[in-house]
Write a protein that holds these residues in place. Structure first.
Motif, PDB file in Angstrom:
ATOM      1  N   CYS A 205      -1.665   4.286   0.271  1.00 17.19           N
ATOM      2  CA  CYS A 205      -1.324   5.407   1.125  1.00 17.19           C
ATOM      3  C   CYS A 205      -1.298   6.977   0.443  1.00 17.19           C
ATOM      4  CB  CYS A 205      -0.162   5.179   1.948  1.00 17.19           C
ATOM      5  SG  CYS A 205      -0.332   3.727   2.676  1.00 17.19           S
TER       6      CYS A 205
ATOM      7  N   VAL B  64      -4.900   0.402   1.531  1.00 13.57           N
ATOM      8  CA  VAL B  64      -4.323   0.561   2.645  1.00 13.57           C
ATOM      9  C   VAL B  64      -4.188  -0.610   3.721  1.00 13.57           C
ATOM     10  CG1 VAL B  64      -3.971   2.304   4.495  1.00 13.57           C
ATOM     11  CG2 VAL B  64      -4.909   3.137   2.418  1.00 13.57           C
ATOM     12  N   CYS B  65      -2.966  -0.893   4.301  1.00 13.34           N
ATOM     13  CA  CYS B  65      -2.948  -1.970   5.097  1.00 13.34           C
ATOM     14  C   CYS B  65      -3.935  -2.224   6.154  1.00 13.34           C
ATOM     15  CB  CYS B  65      -1.358  -2.051   5.657  1.00 13.34           C
ATOM     16  SG  CYS B  65      -0.934  -0.797   6.646  1.00 13.34           S
ATOM     17  N   HIS B  66      -3.987  -1.062   6.984  1.00 11.30           N
ATOM     18  CA  HIS B  66      -5.173  -1.180   8.099  1.00 11.30           C
ATOM     19  C   HIS B  66      -6.526  -1.405   7.692  1.00 11.30           C
ATOM     20  CE1 HIS B  66      -1.536  -0.293  10.409  1.00 11.30           C
ATOM     21  NE2 HIS B  66      -1.395   0.933   9.859  1.00 11.30           N
TER      22      HIS B  66
ATOM     23  N   CYS C 244       0.174  10.353   1.879  1.00 10.34           N
ATOM     24  CA  CYS C 244       0.285  10.349   3.241  1.00 10.34           C
ATOM     25  C   CYS C 244       1.478  10.468   3.708  1.00 10.34           C
ATOM     26  CB  CYS C 244      -0.698   9.404   3.894  1.00 10.34           C
ATOM     27  SG  CYS C 244      -0.642   9.272   5.731  1.00 10.34           S
ATOM     28  N   LEU C 245       2.476   9.728   3.353  1.00  9.10           N
ATOM     29  CA  LEU C 245       3.806   9.657   3.805  1.00  9.10           C
ATOM     30  C   LEU C 245       4.811  10.503   2.865  1.00  9.10           C
ATOM     31  CD1 LEU C 245       5.259   6.117   2.989  1.00  9.10           C
ATOM     32  CD2 LEU C 245       3.052   6.910   2.168  1.00  9.10           C
TER      33      LEU C 245
ATOM     34  N   THR D 150      -6.410   7.749   3.073  1.00  8.49           N
ATOM     35  CA  THR D 150      -5.726   7.184   4.104  1.00  8.49           C
ATOM     36  C   THR D 150      -6.672   6.391   5.105  1.00  8.49           C
ATOM     37  OG1 THR D 150      -5.842   8.763   6.109  1.00  8.49           O
ATOM     38  CG2 THR D 150      -4.378   9.354   4.327  1.00  8.49           C
ATOM     39  N   CYS D 151      -5.752   5.516   5.964  1.00  8.85           N
ATOM     40  CA  CYS D 151      -6.120   4.703   7.000  1.00  8.85           C
ATOM     41  C   CYS D 151      -7.173   5.366   8.005  1.00  8.85           C
ATOM     42  CB  CYS D 151      -5.245   3.793   7.667  1.00  8.85           C
ATOM     43  SG  CYS D 151      -4.002   4.981   8.395  1.00  8.85           S
TER      44      CYS D 151
ATOM     45  N   ARG E 293       6.141  15.648   6.256  1.00  7.56           N
ATOM     46  CA  ARG E 293       5.326  14.312   6.161  1.00  7.56           C
ATOM     47  C   ARG E 293       4.676  14.270   4.743  1.00  7.56           C
ATOM     48  NH1 ARG E 293       4.315   9.428   8.527  1.00  7.56           N
ATOM     49  NH2 ARG E 293       2.362   8.792   7.678  1.00  7.56           N
TER      50      ARG E 293
ATOM     51  N   HIS F 259       0.052   2.517  13.009  1.00  8.30           N
ATOM     52  CA  HIS F 259      -1.352   2.912  13.173  1.00  8.30           C
ATOM     53  C   HIS F 259      -1.872   1.430  13.215  1.00  8.30           C
ATOM     54  CE1 HIS F 259       0.000   6.719  11.886  1.00  8.30           C
ATOM     55  NE2 HIS F 259      -0.684   7.213  12.752  1.00  8.30           N
TER      56      HIS F 259
ATOM     57  N   ASP G 185       3.665  -1.374  11.639  1.00 14.73           N
ATOM     58  CA  ASP G 185       3.327  -0.120  11.249  1.00 14.73           C
ATOM     59  C   ASP G 185       2.555   0.611  12.436  1.00 14.73           C
ATOM     60  OD1 ASP G 185       2.525   1.998   8.594  1.00 14.73           O
ATOM     61  OD2 ASP G 185       1.121   1.871  10.253  1.00 14.73           O
TER      62      ASP G 185
ATOM     63  N   ASP H 123       0.669  -1.115   0.138  1.00  9.37           N
ATOM     64  CA  ASP H 123      -0.052  -0.051  -0.106  1.00  9.37           C
ATOM     65  C   ASP H 123       0.889   1.312   0.052  1.00  9.37           C
ATOM     66  OD1 ASP H 123       0.926  -0.001   2.567  1.00  9.37           O
ATOM     67  OD2 ASP H 123      -0.661   0.337   3.548  1.00  9.37           O
ATOM     68  N   HIS H 124       2.021   1.256   0.489  1.00 11.78           N
ATOM     69  CA  HIS H 124       2.730   2.416   0.746  1.00 11.78           C
ATOM     70  C   HIS H 124       3.145   3.228  -0.447  1.00 11.78           C
ATOM     71  CE1 HIS H 124       2.230   2.046   5.101  1.00 11.78           C
ATOM     72  NE2 HIS H 124       3.297   2.980   5.189  1.00 11.78           N
TER      73      HIS H 124
ATOM     74  N   ASN I  60      -3.196  11.521   9.448  1.00  7.03           N
ATOM     75  CA  ASN I  60      -3.331  11.531  10.812  1.00  7.03           C
ATOM     76  C   ASN I  60      -1.684  12.079  11.199  1.00  7.03           C
ATOM     77  OD1 ASN I  60      -1.182   9.420  10.191  1.00  7.03           O
ATOM     78  ND2 ASN I  60      -2.856   7.861  10.403  1.00  7.03           N
TER      79      ASN I  60
END
Ligand code: SF4
Length: 413
Positions: free
Chosen positions: A356, A101-103, A359-360, A297-298, A384, A124, A122, A65-66, A378
Motif C-alpha cells: 500500500c 495489496v490485499c484486494h 496511500c495510508l 494502490t488497489c 491521508r 475497498h 477493509d 500489505d499495509h 482513492n
C-alpha cells in the motif's frame, strides 16, 4: 424481478424466497479477507469472544500489505503475532510481505468469484464487484464473528443502476469515469446502496478498469459496486478461480433507480483536496504545482496502469519526485519482463516493493507539511498521505503527465 445483490444474498442466506431490499439476512460468507492492519484487531476480538478455532481455515485469506516490509518494531511485532495466529489456526491462504495489496492479491488468486459473497476487513473490498461478486468491507469485530462462524447479518441494499454509455477517448480511463460519477453524485450519493454498473463503456473496460471503477464505489458510500460478469470475467478467472462459480445477473428492469452518463466527451478528471467528490476536469487545475507523484494502490497499481505511465514517461525525465508501487508481485514481474521498470527508473522514478505504501500515510513516500501529490489512489482526506499534505486524485495518465511537468497536467492533447 431481482438484482445481482438480492440473488447473491438470498443464496448466501439459504433463503427459499428472494430477499427484498431492506430485509435483514444472515448470510454465509464464501471467502473472508483481513490484512496485516485489520487482522490484529480481528484476532483480538476473536479471542475476547472466547472463540478457539476459525470456521474454515481454507476460506480465510490473509495478505500483508499495509506496512510492508514492517517500518518499525511495533509493526514487526504485530505482524509476527498475525503469522502466529495463521499458523495456529492452519489458515492456508496466507500471503506474506511482498505478494501485494490485499484486494489485488485477492482477485489475482481467484477468490473474488461471480455470484459469491466476499467480505473483507477493509473498506475497498467493494473492488471484488468487478467480478460480479458482492464484495463489501466490515470492521474488525464483524470480521472476528466471520472468523468464528463464517456468517454475518446484512441488510439487503437497494440497487442503483448506473449506465455508462459512449466510448472513452484515448488516455481517458475508468478512473476518470469513477471520479466523474463521484463528483456528480457526491460522497453520500450511494449510501448503503449496491451500485450496478452497466453500459457499453463498462463492457469495453478491461477487468483492471472494472476493478478501478468498483474500488471507488465506497467513496460514494456504496455497500457494494458490481459489474455483471461476462466473457472477460471468465477469461480472467480461467486458471485462477478457486472453485466452480456461476454467473449471476440481474433481471431486466430490476433495481430501484437509474442514472445514465455518456462518456464520449469526457476528459481527464481530478479530485482535489480534501474530498473525493471535489472533482474538476484536469484543465481547470492545470499548472497547480506539485512535489510528488504516486502511482500505485488497489485503485491504479495494475499492469495496464504501469504500461500507460511507462508509455508517457519513455525517454523523458520527471520533474516531480515520482514513486511507483506495483499493486502485486505478479504485476511487478510482468512489468519487469515487459521492460516497463527499466523505462520508469530511467525516467527518474523510484520503484518500491508491492504494497500500500504511502496511500495510508504510514510508509514510504509520506508527504511533508504543505506538500502536494498527484496520486492514483482513492482518498484525499486531510492527513491521508501525511499530516499537512495535499492529495490530488487522478488517473495514471494524468499522474505521468504531471510528473513530467512538475505541475498538474493532462496527458490528453
Ligand atoms: Fe487501502 Fe490504499 Fe491499501 Fe488500497 S492501497 S487497501 S486504499 S491502504
Amino acid at each position: 424481478m431481482a438484482t445481482i445483490s438480492q440473488k447473491i444474498l438470498s443464496r448466501a442466506a439459504r433463503l427459499s424466497h428472494t430477499a427484498e431490499p431492506g430485509e435483514i439476512v444472515e448470510a454465509r460468507v464464501d471467502y473472508a479477507m483481513s490484512h496485516d492492519g485489520t487482522s490484529v484487531l480481528a484476532i483480538k476480538a476473536f479471542r475476547e469472544m472466547g472463540s478457539e478455532s476459525v470456521w474454515d481455515p481454507q476460506r480465510i485469506v490473509v495478505p500483508f500489505d499495509h506496512i510492508v516490509p514492517a517500518n518499525n518494531e511495533t509493526a514487526a511485532t504485530l505482524q509476527k503475532e498475525v503469522r502466529g495466529f495463521v499458523k495456529e489456526q492452519g489458515i492456508t491462504n496466507f500471503f506474506d510481505c511482498g505478494y501485494g495489496v490485499c484486494h489485488q492479491v485477492f482477485c489475482e488468486e481467484g477468490f473474488a468469484l461471480p455470484g459469491s459473497l466476499v467480505i473483507g476487513a477493509d473498506s475497498h473490498s467493494c473492488t471484488y464487484g468487478a467480478f460480479g461478486a458482492f464484495g463489501t468491507g466490515v470492521g474488525a469485530t464483524d470480521m472476528a464473528e466471520i472468523y468464528s462462524r463464517g456468517r454475518l447479518w446484512l441488510k439487503v441494499p437497494e440497487t442503483l443502476n448506473i449506465e455508462i454509455e459512449g466510448k472513452l477517448r484515448p488516455l481517458v480511463t475508468a478512473k476518470d469515469v469513477a471520479l466523474m460519477v463521484i463528483g456528480d453524485l457526491g460522497a453520500d450519493g450511494a449510501t448503503y446502496r449496491a451500485i450496478e454498473y452497466t453500459g457499453p463503456a463498462v463492457e469495453d473496460m478491461s477487468m483492471s478498469g472494472r476493478m478501478t471503477l468498483c474500488n471507488l464505489g465506497v467513496e460514494m458510500g456504496a455497500k457494494a459496486a458490481i459489474v455483471p460478469p461476462d466473457q472477460k470475467t471468465r477469461e480472467y478467472l480461467q486458471g485462477c478461480a478457486r472453485e466452480q462459480y456461476q454467473h449471476v445477473v440481474s433481471d431486466p428492469d430490476s433495481g430501484e433507480c437509474q442514472r445514465v452518463y455518456d462518456v464520449s466527451d469526457l476528459g481527464p478528471m481530478v479530485a482535489y483536496p480534501f474530498r473525493v467528490d471535489n472533482v474538476k476536469p484536469v484543465s481547470e487545475l492545470e499548472g497547480t504545482e506539485i512535489d510528488q507523484v504516486f502511482v500505485g494502490t488497489c485503485t491504479n497499481g495494475r499492469l495496464e496502469d504501469l504500461e500507460m505511465v511507462a508509455k508517457i514517461l519513455k525517454g523523458q525525465t520527471v520533474k516531480a519526485r515520482t514513486l511507483i508501487i506495483p499493486a502485486s508481485r505478479q504485476v511487478l514481474l510482468q512489468a519487469l519482463s515487459r521492460g516497463l521498470i527499466d523505462i520508469l527508473v530511467s525516467a527518474g522514478a523510484m520503484v518500491a516493493p508491492p504494497g500500500c505504501g504511502p496511500c495510508l500515510g504510514a510508509h514510504m513516500g509520506v508527504l511533508g507539511e504543505g506538500e502536494a501529490c498527484v496520486s492514483t489512489s482513492n482518498r484525499n482526506f486531510p492527513g491521508r498521505m501525511g499530516r499537512g499534505g495535499r492529495v490530488y486524485l487522478a488517473s495514471p495518465a494524468t499522474a505521468a503527465a504531471s510528473a513530467l511537468k512538475g505541475y498538474i497536467s493532462s496527458a490528453c492533447i
